[in-house]
Write an enzyme that holds these catalytic residues in place. Sequence first.
Site, short mmCIF file in Angstrom:
data_model
loop_
_atom_site.label_atom_id
_atom_site.label_comp_id
_atom_site.label_asym_id
_atom_site.label_seq_id
_atom_site.Cartn_x
_atom_site.Cartn_y
_atom_site.Cartn_z
N LEU A 65 74.27 60.04 13.41
CA LEU A 65 74.74 61.30 14.00
C LEU A 65 75.86 61.06 14.99
CD1 LEU A 65 71.25 62.92 14.60
CD2 LEU A 65 72.74 63.17 12.62
N THR A 98 76.85 52.71 15.69
CA THR A 98 78.17 52.80 15.06
C THR A 98 79.24 52.93 16.13
OG1 THR A 98 77.96 55.21 14.86
CG2 THR A 98 77.34 53.89 12.94
N ASN A 123 72.76 56.03 20.53
CA ASN A 123 73.75 57.10 20.47
C ASN A 123 74.04 57.63 21.87
OD1 ASN A 123 75.45 58.99 19.30
ND2 ASN A 123 73.95 59.66 17.79
N PHE A 124 75.06 58.47 21.96
CA PHE A 124 75.41 59.20 23.18
C PHE A 124 75.67 58.29 24.39
CE2 PHE A 124 72.73 62.14 20.63
CZ PHE A 124 73.76 62.99 20.27
N LEU A 125 76.38 57.19 24.14
CA LEU A 125 76.88 56.37 25.25
C LEU A 125 78.10 57.10 25.82
CD1 LEU A 125 77.44 53.97 27.05
CD2 LEU A 125 78.20 52.68 25.07
#
Length: 494
Positions: free
Chosen positions: A494, A251, A215-217
Amino acid sequence: MSDSNDSKGKAPQKPNDKEQKGASSKKLTPQAAEAMLENNPALQNELSGMDKDKAVEAIRKMDISELLTGLSLTGKNKKDMASFKFWQTQPVPKFGEASTDAGGPIKMIDPEKVSKEPDQLIEGFEWATLDLTNEEELRELWDLLTYHYVEDDNAMFRFRYSKAFLHWALMSPGWRKEWHVGVRATKSRKLVASICGVPTEIRVRGQKIKVTEINFLCIHKKLRSKRLTPVLIKEITRRCYLNGIYQAIYTAGVVLPTPVSSCRYYHRPLDWLKLYEVGFSPLPAGSTKARQITKNHLPSNISTPNLRPMEAKDIDAVHDLLERYLKTLDLNQAFNREEICHWLVHRENPQKEQVVWSYVVEDPETQKITDFFSFYNLESTVIDHPKHDCVKAAYLYYYATETAFSGDTKALKNRLLMLMGDALVLAKKAQFDVFNALTLCHNPLFLEQLKFGAGDGQLHFYLYNYRTTPVPGGVNEKNLPDEKQMGGVGVVML
Protein backbone atom coordinates in the site's frame (compact mmCIF):
# COMPACT_ATOMS: atom_id res chain seq x y z
CA MET A 1 3.85 13.03 -12.16
CA SER A 2 7.01 11.26 -11.13
CA ASP A 3 6.25 7.68 -10.21
CA SER A 4 9.22 7.40 -7.97
CA ASN A 5 7.00 9.24 -5.54
CA ASP A 6 3.80 7.46 -6.45
CA SER A 7 5.82 4.48 -5.38
CA LYS A 8 5.48 5.12 -1.66
CA GLY A 9 9.09 6.27 -1.53
CA LYS A 10 8.84 6.60 2.25
CA ALA A 11 9.57 10.06 3.48
CA PRO A 12 12.61 11.54 1.78
CA GLN A 13 15.31 13.04 3.93
CA LYS A 14 18.36 15.10 3.05
CA PRO A 15 21.71 13.81 4.27
CA ASN A 16 23.71 16.29 6.26
CA ASP A 17 27.01 17.58 4.87
CA LYS A 18 29.21 15.45 7.10
CA GLU A 19 27.40 12.30 6.13
CA GLN A 20 27.50 13.23 2.46
CA LYS A 21 31.26 13.69 2.57
CA GLY A 22 31.75 10.41 4.39
CA ALA A 23 29.72 8.49 1.84
CA SER A 24 31.14 10.23 -1.19
CA SER A 25 34.57 8.73 -0.77
CA LYS A 26 33.20 5.23 -1.34
CA LYS A 27 33.05 3.72 -4.84
CA LEU A 28 31.49 0.52 -6.03
CA THR A 29 33.57 -2.47 -7.08
CA PRO A 30 33.22 -3.46 -10.78
CA GLN A 31 31.25 -6.57 -9.70
CA ALA A 32 28.83 -4.55 -7.57
CA ALA A 33 28.39 -1.99 -10.36
CA GLU A 34 27.59 -4.73 -12.86
CA ALA A 35 25.13 -6.37 -10.45
CA MET A 36 23.42 -3.03 -9.87
CA LEU A 37 23.10 -2.48 -13.61
CA GLU A 38 21.62 -5.95 -14.13
CA ASN A 39 19.08 -5.56 -11.33
CA ASN A 40 17.84 -2.07 -12.18
CA PRO A 41 15.98 -1.69 -15.47
CA ALA A 42 15.46 2.04 -14.84
CA LEU A 43 19.21 2.62 -14.79
CA GLN A 44 19.74 0.30 -17.75
CA ASN A 45 17.22 2.34 -19.67
CA GLU A 46 19.03 5.55 -18.82
CA LEU A 47 22.32 4.07 -20.03
CA SER A 48 20.80 2.22 -22.99
CA GLY A 49 22.86 4.08 -25.58
CA MET A 50 26.13 3.25 -23.85
CA ASP A 51 28.39 0.23 -24.21
CA LYS A 52 27.92 -2.09 -21.20
CA ASP A 53 31.54 -1.79 -20.00
CA LYS A 54 31.35 2.01 -20.25
CA ALA A 55 28.02 2.00 -18.39
CA VAL A 56 29.53 -0.07 -15.57
CA GLU A 57 32.48 2.33 -15.42
CA ALA A 58 30.09 5.31 -15.30
CA ILE A 59 28.29 3.77 -12.34
CA ARG A 60 31.58 3.02 -10.60
CA LYS A 61 32.60 6.67 -10.89
CA MET A 62 29.43 7.80 -9.17
CA ASP A 63 29.56 8.33 -5.45
CA ILE A 64 27.66 5.70 -3.52
CA SER A 65 25.80 8.56 -1.85
CA GLU A 66 24.50 9.55 -5.30
CA LEU A 67 23.52 6.00 -6.15
CA LEU A 68 21.55 5.66 -2.95
CA THR A 69 19.73 8.96 -3.33
CA GLY A 70 17.99 8.29 -6.60
CA LEU A 71 20.08 6.04 -8.83
CA SER A 72 19.99 8.57 -11.62
CA LEU A 73 22.89 10.08 -13.53
CA THR A 74 20.80 13.16 -14.16
CA GLY A 75 20.36 13.76 -10.44
CA LYS A 76 16.57 13.54 -10.71
CA ASN A 77 14.64 12.51 -7.61
CA LYS A 78 17.57 12.62 -5.21
CA LYS A 79 16.17 11.30 -2.00
CA ASP A 80 17.88 9.66 0.95
CA MET A 81 15.95 7.29 3.19
CA ALA A 82 19.06 6.86 5.28
CA SER A 83 22.79 6.99 4.75
CA PHE A 84 24.80 4.28 3.10
CA LYS A 85 26.72 4.14 6.36
CA PHE A 86 23.52 3.23 8.19
CA TRP A 87 22.54 0.44 5.79
CA GLN A 88 26.01 -1.07 6.17
CA THR A 89 25.10 -1.76 9.81
CA GLN A 90 21.82 -3.48 8.92
CA PRO A 91 21.11 -7.14 8.05
CA VAL A 92 20.36 -6.46 4.38
CA PRO A 93 22.15 -7.87 1.30
CA LYS A 94 25.10 -5.79 0.14
CA PHE A 95 25.30 -4.69 -3.51
CA GLY A 96 26.86 -7.40 -5.65
CA GLU A 97 26.66 -9.98 -2.88
CA ALA A 98 26.06 -13.56 -4.00
CA SER A 99 22.87 -15.29 -2.84
CA THR A 100 20.98 -18.49 -3.52
CA ASP A 101 17.42 -19.23 -4.57
CA ALA A 102 16.91 -21.17 -1.35
CA GLY A 103 17.16 -17.99 0.71
CA GLY A 104 17.22 -17.50 4.45
CA PRO A 105 17.85 -15.05 7.30
CA ILE A 106 21.03 -12.96 7.19
CA LYS A 107 21.33 -12.63 10.96
CA MET A 108 19.97 -14.79 13.77
CA ILE A 109 18.44 -12.58 16.47
CA ASP A 110 18.78 -13.42 20.14
CA PRO A 111 15.67 -11.91 21.77
CA GLU A 112 17.51 -11.76 25.12
CA LYS A 113 20.00 -9.31 23.63
CA VAL A 114 17.39 -6.95 22.19
CA SER A 115 17.27 -3.67 24.11
CA LYS A 116 14.13 -3.20 26.18
CA GLU A 117 14.44 0.58 25.83
CA PRO A 118 14.50 2.75 22.68
CA ASP A 119 17.53 4.82 21.68
CA GLN A 120 17.58 8.36 22.98
CA LEU A 121 16.12 10.91 20.59
CA ILE A 122 17.66 14.33 19.96
CA GLU A 123 16.85 16.91 22.62
CA GLY A 124 13.33 18.30 22.42
CA PHE A 125 11.75 15.15 21.01
CA GLU A 126 10.37 11.94 22.50
CA TRP A 127 9.00 8.59 21.40
CA ALA A 128 5.26 7.98 21.21
CA THR A 129 3.06 4.98 20.54
CA LEU A 130 0.02 5.95 18.50
CA ASP A 131 -3.43 4.73 19.46
CA LEU A 132 -5.31 4.69 16.18
CA THR A 133 -8.54 3.68 17.93
CA ASN A 134 -8.41 7.21 19.37
CA GLU A 135 -9.96 9.61 16.86
CA GLU A 136 -7.67 12.47 17.89
CA GLU A 137 -4.47 10.45 17.42
CA LEU A 138 -5.71 9.09 14.10
CA ARG A 139 -6.33 12.69 13.02
CA GLU A 140 -2.77 13.63 14.07
CA LEU A 141 -1.28 10.88 11.89
CA TRP A 142 -3.58 11.89 9.03
CA ASP A 143 -2.46 15.50 9.44
CA LEU A 144 1.26 14.58 9.41
CA LEU A 145 0.89 12.42 6.29
CA THR A 146 -1.40 14.84 4.49
CA TYR A 147 1.09 17.71 4.70
CA HIS A 148 4.48 16.01 4.91
CA TYR A 149 4.35 12.65 3.10
CA VAL A 150 5.44 11.69 -0.40
CA GLU A 151 5.39 14.40 -3.06
CA ASP A 152 6.40 14.34 -6.71
CA ASP A 153 9.65 16.00 -7.79
CA ASN A 154 7.90 19.21 -8.84
CA ALA A 155 5.82 19.55 -5.64
CA MET A 156 2.59 19.33 -7.64
CA PHE A 157 1.05 16.26 -5.99
CA ARG A 158 1.09 14.71 -2.53
CA PHE A 159 -0.58 11.53 -1.29
CA ARG A 160 -3.80 12.14 0.65
CA TYR A 161 -4.65 9.07 2.67
CA SER A 162 -8.15 9.12 4.12
CA LYS A 163 -8.71 8.23 7.78
CA ALA A 164 -10.66 5.20 6.56
CA PHE A 165 -7.60 4.17 4.52
CA LEU A 166 -5.32 4.47 7.57
CA HIS A 167 -7.71 2.32 9.60
CA TRP A 168 -7.75 -0.26 6.79
CA ALA A 169 -3.98 -0.22 6.24
CA LEU A 170 -2.83 -0.20 9.85
CA MET A 171 -5.45 -2.21 11.75
CA SER A 172 -5.35 -5.46 9.80
CA PRO A 173 -5.68 -8.81 11.63
CA GLY A 174 -3.05 -9.21 14.35
CA TRP A 175 -2.13 -5.49 14.32
CA ARG A 176 -0.12 -4.23 17.27
CA LYS A 177 -0.46 -0.79 18.75
CA GLU A 178 3.29 -0.71 19.60
CA TRP A 179 4.14 -0.97 15.90
CA HIS A 180 2.50 2.41 15.24
CA VAL A 181 5.51 4.49 16.19
CA GLY A 182 5.55 8.26 16.49
CA VAL A 183 7.89 11.06 17.53
CA ARG A 184 6.50 14.09 19.36
CA ALA A 185 7.96 17.50 20.10
CA THR A 186 8.33 17.47 23.90
CA LYS A 187 7.03 21.00 24.50
CA SER A 188 4.19 21.30 21.99
CA ARG A 189 3.27 17.54 21.97
CA LYS A 190 2.95 17.85 18.19
CA LEU A 191 3.41 14.63 16.18
CA VAL A 192 6.40 15.25 13.90
CA ALA A 193 7.39 11.79 12.61
CA SER A 194 5.97 8.30 12.13
CA ILE A 195 6.81 4.79 11.03
CA CYS A 196 4.28 1.97 11.11
CA GLY A 197 4.13 -1.76 10.62
CA VAL A 198 1.54 -4.52 10.43
CA PRO A 199 2.17 -8.26 10.79
CA THR A 200 1.62 -10.62 7.89
CA GLU A 201 3.10 -13.70 6.24
CA ILE A 202 4.78 -13.91 2.88
CA ARG A 203 6.22 -16.74 0.82
CA VAL A 204 9.66 -16.41 -0.73
CA ARG A 205 10.10 -19.16 -3.30
CA GLY A 206 7.71 -21.37 -1.36
CA GLN A 207 9.20 -20.68 2.06
CA LYS A 208 6.66 -19.05 4.36
CA ILE A 209 8.00 -16.40 6.76
CA LYS A 210 6.40 -14.07 9.29
CA VAL A 211 7.21 -10.46 8.50
CA THR A 212 6.30 -6.92 9.41
CA GLU A 213 5.08 -4.85 6.48
CA ILE A 214 6.62 -1.41 7.01
CA ASN A 215 4.86 1.73 5.81
CA PHE A 216 4.19 5.43 6.49
CA LEU A 217 7.76 6.50 7.29
CA CYS A 218 7.16 10.23 7.40
CA ILE A 219 9.12 13.13 8.85
CA HIS A 220 7.94 16.73 9.21
CA LYS A 221 9.56 18.88 6.52
CA LYS A 222 11.27 21.12 9.07
CA LEU A 223 13.01 18.11 10.64
CA ARG A 224 14.40 16.48 7.50
CA SER A 225 17.95 17.49 8.43
CA LYS A 226 17.79 15.89 11.88
CA ARG A 227 18.74 12.36 10.71
CA LEU A 228 15.59 10.84 12.17
CA THR A 229 15.10 8.19 9.46
CA PRO A 230 17.71 5.68 10.67
CA VAL A 231 16.51 6.18 14.25
CA LEU A 232 12.91 5.43 13.25
CA ILE A 233 13.95 2.31 11.32
CA LYS A 234 16.01 1.07 14.28
CA GLU A 235 13.13 1.67 16.70
CA ILE A 236 10.48 -0.22 14.73
CA THR A 237 13.04 -3.01 14.19
CA ARG A 238 13.60 -3.20 17.97
CA ARG A 239 9.86 -3.36 18.65
CA CYS A 240 9.40 -6.11 16.06
CA TYR A 241 12.30 -8.12 17.48
CA LEU A 242 10.74 -7.91 20.96
CA ASN A 243 7.61 -9.50 19.49
CA GLY A 244 9.54 -12.32 17.82
CA ILE A 245 9.36 -10.98 14.24
CA TYR A 246 12.83 -10.83 12.69
CA GLN A 247 12.07 -10.09 9.02
CA ALA A 248 10.30 -7.25 7.23
CA ILE A 249 9.11 -6.28 3.77
CA TYR A 250 9.07 -2.70 2.50
CA THR A 251 9.17 -0.71 -0.73
CA ALA A 252 10.84 2.51 -1.85
CA GLY A 253 11.11 4.58 -4.99
CA VAL A 254 14.87 4.83 -4.43
CA VAL A 255 17.55 2.17 -4.61
CA LEU A 256 18.87 0.98 -1.27
CA PRO A 257 20.89 -2.13 -0.50
CA THR A 258 19.52 -4.32 -2.11
CA PRO A 259 16.20 -4.73 -3.99
CA VAL A 260 14.81 -8.24 -4.23
CA SER A 261 12.81 -6.97 -7.22
CA SER A 262 11.95 -3.80 -9.11
CA CYS A 263 8.64 -3.10 -10.85
CA ARG A 264 7.47 -0.15 -12.90
CA TYR A 265 4.28 1.86 -12.49
CA TYR A 266 1.80 2.22 -15.34
CA HIS A 267 -1.13 4.66 -15.50
CA ARG A 268 -4.43 4.36 -17.38
CA PRO A 269 -6.24 7.73 -17.68
CA LEU A 270 -9.96 7.52 -16.89
CA ASP A 271 -10.57 11.28 -17.01
CA TRP A 272 -7.82 12.36 -19.40
CA LEU A 273 -8.85 16.03 -19.54
CA LYS A 274 -8.67 16.46 -15.76
CA LEU A 275 -5.29 14.70 -15.65
CA TYR A 276 -4.05 17.03 -18.37
CA GLU A 277 -5.36 20.12 -16.56
CA VAL A 278 -3.56 19.23 -13.31
CA GLY A 279 -0.29 18.42 -15.11
CA PHE A 280 -0.40 14.65 -14.59
CA SER A 281 -0.85 13.67 -18.26
CA PRO A 282 0.99 15.52 -21.03
CA LEU A 283 -0.46 16.30 -24.44
CA PRO A 284 1.63 14.20 -26.87
CA ALA A 285 3.31 16.10 -29.69
CA GLY A 286 1.10 16.26 -32.76
CA SER A 287 -2.03 15.20 -30.86
CA THR A 288 -5.04 17.22 -29.70
CA LYS A 289 -7.10 17.20 -26.51
CA ALA A 290 -10.08 15.79 -28.41
CA ARG A 291 -7.94 12.97 -29.82
CA GLN A 292 -6.61 12.05 -26.36
CA ILE A 293 -10.11 12.03 -24.87
CA THR A 294 -11.28 9.74 -27.69
CA LYS A 295 -8.23 7.49 -27.32
CA ASN A 296 -8.91 6.97 -23.60
CA HIS A 297 -12.67 6.50 -23.97
CA LEU A 298 -14.07 3.45 -22.17
CA PRO A 299 -17.26 1.48 -22.85
CA SER A 300 -20.27 2.26 -20.66
CA ASN A 301 -20.87 -1.35 -19.63
CA ILE A 302 -18.81 -4.28 -18.42
CA SER A 303 -18.32 -7.29 -20.71
CA THR A 304 -17.55 -10.21 -18.34
CA PRO A 305 -20.65 -12.38 -17.83
CA ASN A 306 -21.69 -13.00 -14.21
CA LEU A 307 -19.38 -10.34 -12.74
CA ARG A 308 -20.68 -8.86 -9.47
CA PRO A 309 -19.39 -7.14 -6.30
CA MET A 310 -17.71 -9.48 -3.80
CA GLU A 311 -19.74 -10.28 -0.68
CA ALA A 312 -18.91 -11.83 2.69
CA LYS A 313 -20.26 -15.18 1.44
CA ASP A 314 -17.43 -15.27 -1.15
CA ILE A 315 -14.57 -15.08 1.37
CA ASP A 316 -13.72 -18.80 1.43
CA ALA A 317 -13.91 -19.19 -2.35
CA VAL A 318 -11.79 -16.08 -3.00
CA HIS A 319 -9.28 -17.17 -0.36
CA ASP A 320 -8.88 -20.56 -2.03
CA LEU A 321 -8.56 -19.10 -5.55
CA LEU A 322 -6.16 -16.32 -4.54
CA GLU A 323 -3.91 -18.62 -2.49
CA ARG A 324 -3.58 -21.08 -5.37
CA TYR A 325 -2.80 -18.25 -7.79
CA LEU A 326 -0.27 -16.46 -5.57
CA LYS A 327 1.63 -19.69 -4.95
CA THR A 328 2.60 -19.67 -8.64
CA LEU A 329 4.67 -16.48 -8.00
CA ASP A 330 8.14 -16.33 -6.40
CA LEU A 331 7.44 -13.62 -3.81
CA ASN A 332 3.86 -13.51 -2.60
CA GLN A 333 1.52 -12.70 0.23
CA ALA A 334 0.23 -15.68 2.24
CA PHE A 335 -3.27 -14.64 3.28
CA ASN A 336 -5.40 -16.26 5.96
CA ARG A 337 -9.20 -16.13 5.90
CA GLU A 338 -9.38 -13.25 8.37
CA GLU A 339 -7.06 -11.18 6.19
CA ILE A 340 -9.15 -11.83 3.07
CA CYS A 341 -12.16 -10.57 5.03
CA HIS A 342 -10.29 -7.45 6.16
CA TRP A 343 -8.46 -6.51 2.96
CA LEU A 344 -11.05 -7.34 0.30
CA VAL A 345 -14.61 -7.05 1.65
CA HIS A 346 -16.14 -3.59 1.67
CA ARG A 347 -18.68 -3.00 4.42
CA GLU A 348 -21.15 -0.17 4.01
CA ASN A 349 -20.54 2.51 6.63
CA PRO A 350 -21.99 6.02 6.29
CA GLN A 351 -19.21 7.37 8.55
CA LYS A 352 -16.36 5.96 6.45
CA GLU A 353 -15.62 6.38 2.78
CA GLN A 354 -15.01 3.28 0.66
CA VAL A 355 -11.38 2.16 0.42
CA VAL A 356 -11.47 -1.13 -1.49
CA TRP A 357 -13.56 -2.39 -4.41
CA SER A 358 -13.67 -6.16 -5.06
CA TYR A 359 -15.53 -8.12 -7.73
CA VAL A 360 -16.05 -11.82 -8.42
CA VAL A 361 -17.22 -13.91 -11.37
CA GLU A 362 -19.62 -16.65 -10.26
CA ASP A 363 -20.44 -19.57 -12.53
CA PRO A 364 -24.27 -19.63 -12.57
CA GLU A 365 -24.42 -23.45 -12.85
CA THR A 366 -21.79 -24.51 -10.31
CA GLN A 367 -21.87 -21.36 -8.12
CA LYS A 368 -18.07 -21.56 -8.21
CA ILE A 369 -16.03 -18.34 -8.09
CA THR A 370 -13.83 -18.52 -11.20
CA ASP A 371 -12.28 -15.03 -11.13
CA PHE A 372 -11.89 -12.05 -8.87
CA PHE A 373 -10.16 -8.66 -8.95
CA SER A 374 -9.88 -5.66 -6.65
CA PHE A 375 -8.61 -2.09 -6.54
CA TYR A 376 -8.25 0.49 -3.79
CA ASN A 377 -8.64 4.23 -3.51
CA LEU A 378 -5.69 6.53 -2.82
CA GLU A 379 -6.15 10.20 -3.58
CA SER A 380 -3.42 12.75 -4.18
CA THR A 381 -3.71 16.41 -3.24
CA VAL A 382 -3.15 18.73 -6.20
CA ILE A 383 -1.03 21.49 -4.68
CA ASP A 384 -2.02 25.10 -5.49
CA HIS A 385 -4.28 24.42 -8.48
CA PRO A 386 -7.07 26.92 -9.26
CA LYS A 387 -9.60 24.30 -10.44
CA HIS A 388 -8.82 20.86 -8.97
CA ASP A 389 -7.81 19.99 -5.41
CA CYS A 390 -7.30 16.24 -5.79
CA VAL A 391 -6.71 13.37 -8.18
CA LYS A 392 -8.65 10.23 -7.31
CA ALA A 393 -6.49 7.22 -8.18
CA ALA A 394 -7.54 3.57 -8.24
CA TYR A 395 -4.65 1.17 -7.61
CA LEU A 396 -4.92 -2.38 -8.92
CA TYR A 397 -4.84 -4.64 -5.87
CA TYR A 398 -5.07 -8.45 -5.84
CA TYR A 399 -6.69 -10.61 -8.50
CA ALA A 400 -6.85 -14.28 -9.50
CA THR A 401 -8.42 -16.39 -12.22
CA GLU A 402 -8.84 -20.12 -12.81
CA THR A 403 -7.49 -19.51 -16.33
CA ALA A 404 -4.04 -18.96 -14.75
CA PHE A 405 -3.85 -22.72 -14.10
CA SER A 406 -4.60 -23.75 -17.69
CA GLY A 407 -0.97 -23.45 -18.82
CA ASP A 408 -2.26 -21.44 -21.80
CA THR A 409 -0.72 -17.95 -21.75
CA LYS A 410 -2.88 -16.75 -24.64
CA ALA A 411 -6.07 -17.79 -22.83
CA LEU A 412 -4.84 -16.09 -19.65
CA LYS A 413 -4.06 -12.92 -21.60
CA ASN A 414 -7.53 -12.83 -23.14
CA ARG A 415 -9.20 -13.45 -19.79
CA LEU A 416 -7.17 -10.71 -18.05
CA LEU A 417 -7.86 -8.26 -20.88
CA MET A 418 -11.57 -8.78 -20.31
CA LEU A 419 -11.41 -8.66 -16.50
CA MET A 420 -9.09 -5.65 -16.32
CA GLY A 421 -11.03 -3.86 -19.03
CA ASP A 422 -14.05 -4.20 -16.77
CA ALA A 423 -12.01 -3.03 -13.77
CA LEU A 424 -11.33 0.19 -15.71
CA VAL A 425 -15.03 0.61 -16.54
CA LEU A 426 -16.04 0.05 -12.90
CA ALA A 427 -13.37 2.46 -11.62
CA LYS A 428 -14.57 5.10 -14.08
CA LYS A 429 -18.15 4.61 -12.84
CA ALA A 430 -16.86 5.09 -9.28
CA GLN A 431 -15.50 8.52 -10.37
CA PHE A 432 -11.80 7.65 -10.36
CA ASP A 433 -9.56 9.83 -12.53
CA VAL A 434 -6.73 7.37 -13.17
CA PHE A 435 -6.07 3.64 -12.72
CA ASN A 436 -2.54 2.67 -11.60
CA ALA A 437 -0.86 -0.72 -11.84
CA LEU A 438 2.63 -2.15 -11.47
CA THR A 439 4.34 -4.71 -13.68
CA LEU A 440 3.92 -7.42 -11.02
CA CYS A 441 1.81 -10.63 -11.16
CA HIS A 442 0.73 -11.20 -14.79
CA ASN A 443 0.12 -7.50 -15.48
CA PRO A 444 2.49 -7.36 -18.50
CA LEU A 445 -0.15 -9.39 -20.38
CA PHE A 446 -2.61 -6.47 -20.48
CA LEU A 447 -0.97 -3.13 -19.58
CA GLU A 448 -0.07 -1.89 -23.06
CA GLN A 449 -3.13 -3.30 -24.82
CA LEU A 450 -5.45 -1.57 -22.34
CA LYS A 451 -3.64 1.74 -23.00
CA PHE A 452 -1.77 2.09 -19.73
CA GLY A 453 1.05 4.61 -20.09
CA ALA A 454 4.51 4.03 -18.63
CA GLY A 455 5.41 5.96 -15.49
CA ASP A 456 8.76 7.61 -14.76
CA GLY A 457 10.11 5.46 -11.99
CA GLN A 458 10.39 2.10 -10.31
CA LEU A 459 9.00 0.60 -7.15
CA HIS A 460 11.75 -1.40 -5.47
CA PHE A 461 10.86 -4.27 -3.13
CA TYR A 462 13.08 -5.05 -0.13
CA LEU A 463 13.34 -7.82 2.42
CA TYR A 464 14.93 -6.99 5.78
CA ASN A 465 17.13 -9.68 7.33
CA TYR A 466 16.47 -12.10 4.49
CA ARG A 467 18.62 -13.02 1.51
CA THR A 468 17.48 -14.58 -1.76
CA THR A 469 18.33 -14.10 -5.42
CA PRO A 470 16.36 -11.33 -7.17
CA VAL A 471 12.91 -12.21 -8.51
CA PRO A 472 11.57 -10.91 -11.84
CA GLY A 473 9.69 -7.60 -11.77
CA GLY A 474 7.81 -7.92 -15.05
CA VAL A 475 10.08 -5.60 -17.05
CA ASN A 476 12.96 -6.27 -19.44
CA GLU A 477 16.32 -4.52 -19.84
CA LYS A 478 14.54 -1.68 -21.69
CA ASN A 479 12.25 -1.22 -18.66
CA LEU A 480 9.19 -2.33 -20.65
CA PRO A 481 6.56 -4.94 -19.69
CA ASP A 482 7.82 -8.36 -20.70
CA GLU A 483 5.89 -11.64 -20.49
CA LYS A 484 9.20 -13.51 -20.06
CA GLN A 485 9.87 -11.54 -16.84
CA MET A 486 6.55 -12.39 -15.16
CA GLY A 487 6.04 -14.75 -12.27
CA GLY A 488 8.15 -12.90 -9.70
CA VAL A 489 6.29 -10.42 -7.52
CA GLY A 490 2.91 -11.28 -6.02
CA VAL A 491 2.87 -8.77 -3.16
CA VAL A 492 0.94 -5.49 -3.49
CA MET A 493 2.21 -2.93 -0.98
CA LEU A 494 0.00 0.00 0.00
